[in-house]
Design a protein around this motif. Sequence first.
Motif, PDB file in Angstrom:
ATOM      1  N   LEU A  42       0.823  -1.206   0.000  1.00 43.39           N
ATOM      2  CA  LEU A  42       0.000   0.000   0.000  1.00 43.39           C
ATOM      3  C   LEU A  42       0.861   1.262   0.000  1.00 43.39           C
ATOM      4  N   VAL A  43       1.948   1.236   0.759  1.00 43.16           N
ATOM      5  CA  VAL A  43       2.842   2.401   0.769  1.00 43.16           C
ATOM      6  C   VAL A  43       3.479   2.589  -0.606  1.00 43.16           C
ATOM      7  N   LEU A  44       3.938   1.500  -1.200  1.00 43.41           N
ATOM      8  CA  LEU A  44       4.605   1.601  -2.504  1.00 43.41           C
ATOM      9  C   LEU A  44       3.641   1.994  -3.615  1.00 43.41           C
ATOM     10  N   THR A  45       2.379   1.566  -3.514  1.00 48.89           N
ATOM     11  CA  THR A  45       1.430   1.892  -4.592  1.00 48.89           C
ATOM     12  C   THR A  45       1.092   3.373  -4.645  1.00 48.89           C
ATOM     13  N   THR A  46       1.412   4.129  -3.615  1.00 48.50           N
ATOM     14  CA  THR A  46       1.201   5.576  -3.707  1.00 48.50           C
ATOM     15  C   THR A  46       2.015   6.172  -4.859  1.00 48.50           C
ATOM     16  N   LEU A  47       3.133   5.513  -5.183  1.00 47.03           N
ATOM     17  CA  LEU A  47       3.986   6.011  -6.271  1.00 47.03           C
ATOM     18  C   LEU A  47       3.376   5.764  -7.642  1.00 47.03           C
ATOM     19  N   LEU A  48       2.323   4.930  -7.707  1.00 46.12           N
ATOM     20  CA  LEU A  48       1.662   4.672  -8.983  1.00 46.12           C
ATOM     21  C   LEU A  48       0.726   5.803  -9.396  1.00 46.12           C
ATOM     22  N   LEU A  49       0.382   6.658  -8.444  1.00 47.41           N
ATOM     23  CA  LEU A  49      -0.494   7.784  -8.764  1.00 47.41           C
ATOM     24  C   LEU A  49       0.304   8.847  -9.514  1.00 47.41           C
ATOM     25  N   PRO A  50      -0.134   9.214 -10.735  1.00 44.28           N
ATOM     26  CA  PRO A  50       0.634  10.200 -11.526  1.00 44.28           C
ATOM     27  C   PRO A  50       0.845  11.509 -10.782  1.00 44.28           C
ATOM     28  N   GLY A  51      -0.181  11.966 -10.046  1.00 46.73           N
ATOM     29  CA  GLY A  51      -0.039  13.225  -9.322  1.00 46.73           C
ATOM     30  C   GLY A  51       1.026  13.162  -8.250  1.00 46.73           C
ATOM     31  N   VAL A  52       1.169  11.990  -7.600  1.00 45.88           N
ATOM     32  CA  VAL A  52       2.193  11.827  -6.565  1.00 45.88           C
ATOM     33  C   VAL A  52       3.578  11.863  -7.199  1.00 45.88           C
ATOM     34  N   ARG A  53       3.757  11.119  -8.288  1.00 46.83           N
ATOM     35  CA  ARG A  53       5.069  11.114  -8.957  1.00 46.83           C
ATOM     36  C   ARG A  53       5.449  12.518  -9.430  1.00 46.83           C
ATOM     37  N   ASP A  54       4.484  13.221  -9.999  1.00 46.15           N
ATOM     38  CA  ASP A  54       4.764  14.575 -10.478  1.00 46.15           C
ATOM     39  C   ASP A  54       5.148  15.492  -9.329  1.00 46.15           C
ATOM     40  N   PHE A  55       4.432  15.371  -8.197  1.00 48.20           N
ATOM     41  CA  PHE A  55       4.736  16.205  -7.034  1.00 48.20           C
ATOM     42  C   PHE A  55       6.131  15.922  -6.499  1.00 48.20           C
ATOM     43  N   LEU A  56       6.471  14.633  -6.375  1.00 49.69           N
ATOM     44  CA  LEU A  56       7.777  14.271  -5.825  1.00 49.69           C
ATOM     45  C   LEU A  56       8.913  14.737  -6.722  1.00 49.69           C
ATOM     46  N   LEU A  57       8.713  14.635  -8.045  1.00 49.70           N
ATOM     47  CA  LEU A  57       9.780  14.999  -8.977  1.00 49.70           C
ATOM     48  C   LEU A  57       9.930  16.503  -9.129  1.00 49.70           C
ATOM     49  N   THR A  58       8.829  17.251  -8.971  1.00 54.31           N
ATOM     50  CA  THR A  58       8.901  18.695  -9.172  1.00 54.31           C
ATOM     51  C   THR A  58       9.135  19.466  -7.882  1.00 54.31           C
ATOM     52  N   GLN A  59       8.606  18.946  -6.755  1.00 52.58           N
ATOM     53  CA  GLN A  59       8.734  19.679  -5.498  1.00 52.58           C
ATOM     54  C   GLN A  59       9.617  18.971  -4.485  1.00 52.58           C
TER      55      GLN A  59
END
Length: 467
Positions: free
Chosen positions: A154-171
């Motif tokens: 469940l923790v790892l699947t948060t990275l599957l959300l496009p909005g989460v990946r975009d947030f982590l990579l940009t901010q």
Amino acid sequence: MLVFVIFLFCDLLMAGVFFAVYGRKPVYEEGMLLGVHLPREAAQGAEVTALTTAYRRRTRRFYLVNLLLGVAVCLVAFWRFSPFLILWCLWLVEFVVGAQWLLLGTHRKLYDLKMARGWVVGEPATLAAADTRASAQRRGQGPGLAWHLLPCGLVLTTLLLPGVRDFLLTQGSGWGLLGSGLAISLTLWALHGVLSRRGNKVYSQDTAVNQAVNRLERQVWGWTLLLCSLFNAAACWSAAWWMARAHWVGSAAYGIYLVLELIPVAILTAGLLWMTRKRRQLLAGDPVPLVVDDDVYWRKGWYENPNDPHWLVQDRLVPCNYSMNMAKPGAWGGTIALLAGVGVLMVGLCVLFLWADFGGSSVVIAPDRVAVSAFLYDTEVDPQDIQSVTLLEDLPEDSYVRTNGLDDGRRLIGHFRGRESGPCEMYLHTAASPILAVETGDFTLYFNSEDPAETEAWYQALAAVVP
């Protein structure tokens, strides 16, 4: 204020848990009192009663005084964080060492009294008791280790959300939340693995009693650790929701994350206290208890048995705890290394925050560079890249989050991000005005001095070097 509330809650919780675990009234059970095997008539005798009465009196006084001290120390947080942290660390060490000293000191006195009076109980401790039928039991042992794949997944699947990946990579401000969540789930999984592989303990000549107690302990540990891991995953998903939907992790997101992470602490505490009470009830009704007088291995307050192959054993004084077998090679070295590491960490944090509280700022304004530094952070800008310099009375209205820096209520230092204004670098005394805002296009640099005249002088110097 937030620091005061957080540490006050932690101090009250810690004092309550310690009192529930270490400070409860000594009860004669399983043929023991305070971890020492005694005949029942000796446990009810005048000498032992006087010892336990003095222990209860000192314990109540100790916990009351430390509860008041813990609250008083938290008040220092309203002044400066570094003096508060130093006092809090000293209080924490005194509290933990004092609680252990009270319990272990009384245990040692009672053991010495037992040896002086020749009170021997049960079988000698030359051989370990064994119950092969209880050891072979594997049914009803609680959730298997594979269940921990669920919260970790469940923790790892948060990275599957496009909005989460975009947030982590940009901010990049959410990696700490999700990373710490995954580390917690993996730690709980590993702890479950260690506890599930320990051998069954023999409490009685009745196999059914042994099976019931060992099954209880494995079930409570297993379900408690799994539930803790699931709530930890829920905390990560709450943060992921803010990243994906709001594209922001602010104070509300951190508050919800913190509350969800505190739930496992309550679950673990409640589970262990319930297990201790239920275990006591099961053993109190045992008609044929197996009493093995192995006090010689616990006489120092910790377990030291060179004949025992186990590294980890159930604690004698606090059954919901586990202790290392200090007779094993490397046990003392590992314990000393762990304590030294914690000590170095605490001293290092105190030194760092003293620097943060009382260290100054450095501002360099030259034709070829504009540099500002404070604490562990520094920012340098080429004057050619500066688009504008503004003198402000207050920080612009926005919702700011610290991505990597310091916010102690008096100063803002390091890397921040405004919800509307975007990335910014801050070196601010929050109570001082005016504020210099240097816009570069990529980020905004805010800095000031406690002396308004010095800030005005910096503004004039910047006007001279900016094209």
